[in-house]
Enzyme design. Structure first.
Site, PDB file in Angstrom:
ATOM      1  N   ARG A 187       0.803  -1.227   0.000  1.00  0.00           N
ATOM      2  CA  ARG A 187       0.000   0.000   0.000  1.00  0.00           C
ATOM      3  C   ARG A 187       0.835   1.275   0.000  1.00  0.00           C
ATOM      4  NH1 ARG A 187      -5.362  -1.104   3.775  1.00  0.00           N
ATOM      5  NH2 ARG A 187      -6.013  -3.045   2.743  1.00  0.00           N
ATOM      6  N   ASP A 209     -14.682  10.262   8.055  1.00  0.00           N
ATOM      7  CA  ASP A 209     -13.706   9.204   7.830  1.00  0.00           C
ATOM      8  C   ASP A 209     -12.341   9.851   7.679  1.00  0.00           C
ATOM      9  OD1 ASP A 209     -13.961   6.073   7.165  1.00  0.00           O
ATOM     10  OD2 ASP A 209     -12.245   6.893   6.090  1.00  0.00           O
TER      11      ASP A 209
END
Length: 289
Positions: free
Chosen positions: A50, A161
Site C-alpha cells: 500500500r 472518515d
C-alpha cells in the site's frame, strides 16, 4: 503471515535496501501515533503493497527516504494513513442495528423533530458511505412524503472518515444496484433512483448529510451532543487503551439516553463502561448523568 526478522532486518521477497524490517517498524510507530492504528508484524507486506505506490509517486526511491518525508510533510503523512485504512463495508451491515434504530429509537426522534427540536447523528468511520445512507433511509422511513417532511426538520447527519478517497465515494452517493440488495425494498423504492446498473441516493437524503475528513485519534471540531453514534468495525484496528479513550470521548458527546452502535466483535470497556447500559447485541445506551 510474513516473517519479519529484527536480527537480519529483512522481509522475505523484498530487498532490504528498498524496504526493511526497521522501515516497517518505524512506519508502524508513525501510523500508531498519528491515527491509533496498530500494525502487527504480520502486516509487513500489506504495508509494503500500500505504501510502495506513494514512495514511487513522491520520488523517494526507498522507504527510509519516504519515512523522512512523512515526518516533515503532514499532507503526505495523511496520504500514508489513508492508504493503510481498511474501507470494507456494505449496505445494511449488521441489520439488527437498523431494526433497533427503526423500532426503538426512530419514534422518539420523530417526536423531537415534530416539536422543532434538533436531532443529531454521527456515522463515525463512515468509509464509502454505505452505512451512512442505510442510517438515513432507516430514519426517514418507507413513506417518501413523510420522510421528506422529516428531512426538512432540524435533522443533521455527520459522516466522517480519515480517508479522502472514501469520503469522495460517499459524497458521490452512487453505487452498483446489486450492492443495495440487503436494503429493504420499500426503502430502496422510496429513496433511490436506478440509472442502468447504478443507484443514486435521493437529494432529500443528501441534503441532511455532511461528509467530513476526521481523524478519530485527533481533535474533534464538534459542538453539541448526538442522539446516536454508529462507530462499527473501526475499533478493531486499535489497541485497548486507544479503544477505551475513544469510547470515553463518544460518551462525552452523546446525549443522556443516546445510543452507541459498535461492531459485532467490539465491546465497551474501560473507564467509560459505567456510562453505558448494554441494551442489545453491540448496542449501548448512554446513562443519564
Amino acid at each position: 503471515m510474513t516473517a519479519v526478522s529484527a536480527s537480519t532486518n529483512t522481509i522475505p521477497g523484498v530487498s532490504p535496501d528498498i524496504y526493511s524490517a526497521a522501515d516497517f517498524a518505524q512506519i508502524a510507530r508513525i501510523i500508531y501515533s498519528a491515527a491509533g492504528i496498530v500494525l502487527p508484524q504480520g502486516k509487513a507486506m500489506l504495508v509494503y503493497s500500500r505504501i510502495a505506490p506513494l514512495v514511487r509517486a513522491a520520488g523517494s526511491v526507498t522507504f527510509s527516504k519516504y519515512i523522512e518525508l512523512i515526518g516533515e510533510d503532514a499532507a503526505e503523512l495523511n496520504k500514508a494513513v489513508a492508504a493503510l485504512t481498511t474501507n470494507h463495508t456494505f449496505f445494511y451491515r449488521e441489520a439488527h442495528h437498523f431494526d433497533h434504530l427503526r423500532t426503538e429509537l426512530r419514534p422518539r426522534l420523530i417526536e423531537k423533530l415534530r416539536h422543532r427540536q434538533p436531532v443529531r447523528v454521527w456515522s463515525a468511520g463512515c468509509s464509502s458511505g454505505e452505512e451512512t445512507w442505510s442510517i438515513v433511509m432507516t430514519l426517514l422511513g418507507a413513506d417518501r412524503s413523510d420522510g421528506v417532511n422529516l428531512a426538512r426538520g432540524d435533522l443533521r447527519v455527520l459522516a466522517s472518515d480519515i480517508a479522502p478517497h472514501a469520503i469522495k465515494k460517499a459524497e458521490a452517493a452512487t453505487y452498483p444496484a446489486k450492492d443495495l440488495k440487503p436494503v429493504p425494498e420499500e426503502l430502496r423504492r422510496a429513496w433511490t433512483t436506478e440509472s442502468g446498473d447504478q443507484v443514486v441516493m435521493a437529494d432529500a437524503m443528501r441534503q441532511i448529510v455532511r461528509f467530513r475528513l476526521l481523524n478519530l485519534h485527533g481533535d474533534w471540531p464538534i459542538k453539541g451532543q448526538f442522539d446516536f453514534i454508529f462507530c462499527r468495525n473501526v475499533m478493531i484496528y486499535f489497541d485497548n487503551p486507544t479503544k477505551e479513550r475513544l469510547v470515553k470521548r463518544f460518551s462525552d458527546v452523546l446525549a443522556p439516553g443516546g445510543f452507541l452502535y459498535i461492531g459485532h466483535s467490539e465491546r465497551v470497556t474501560g473507564p467509560a463502561a459505567n456510562d453505558f447500559q448494554l441494551v442489545g447485541p453491540t448496542i449501548y445506551r448512554r446513562r443519564a448523568a
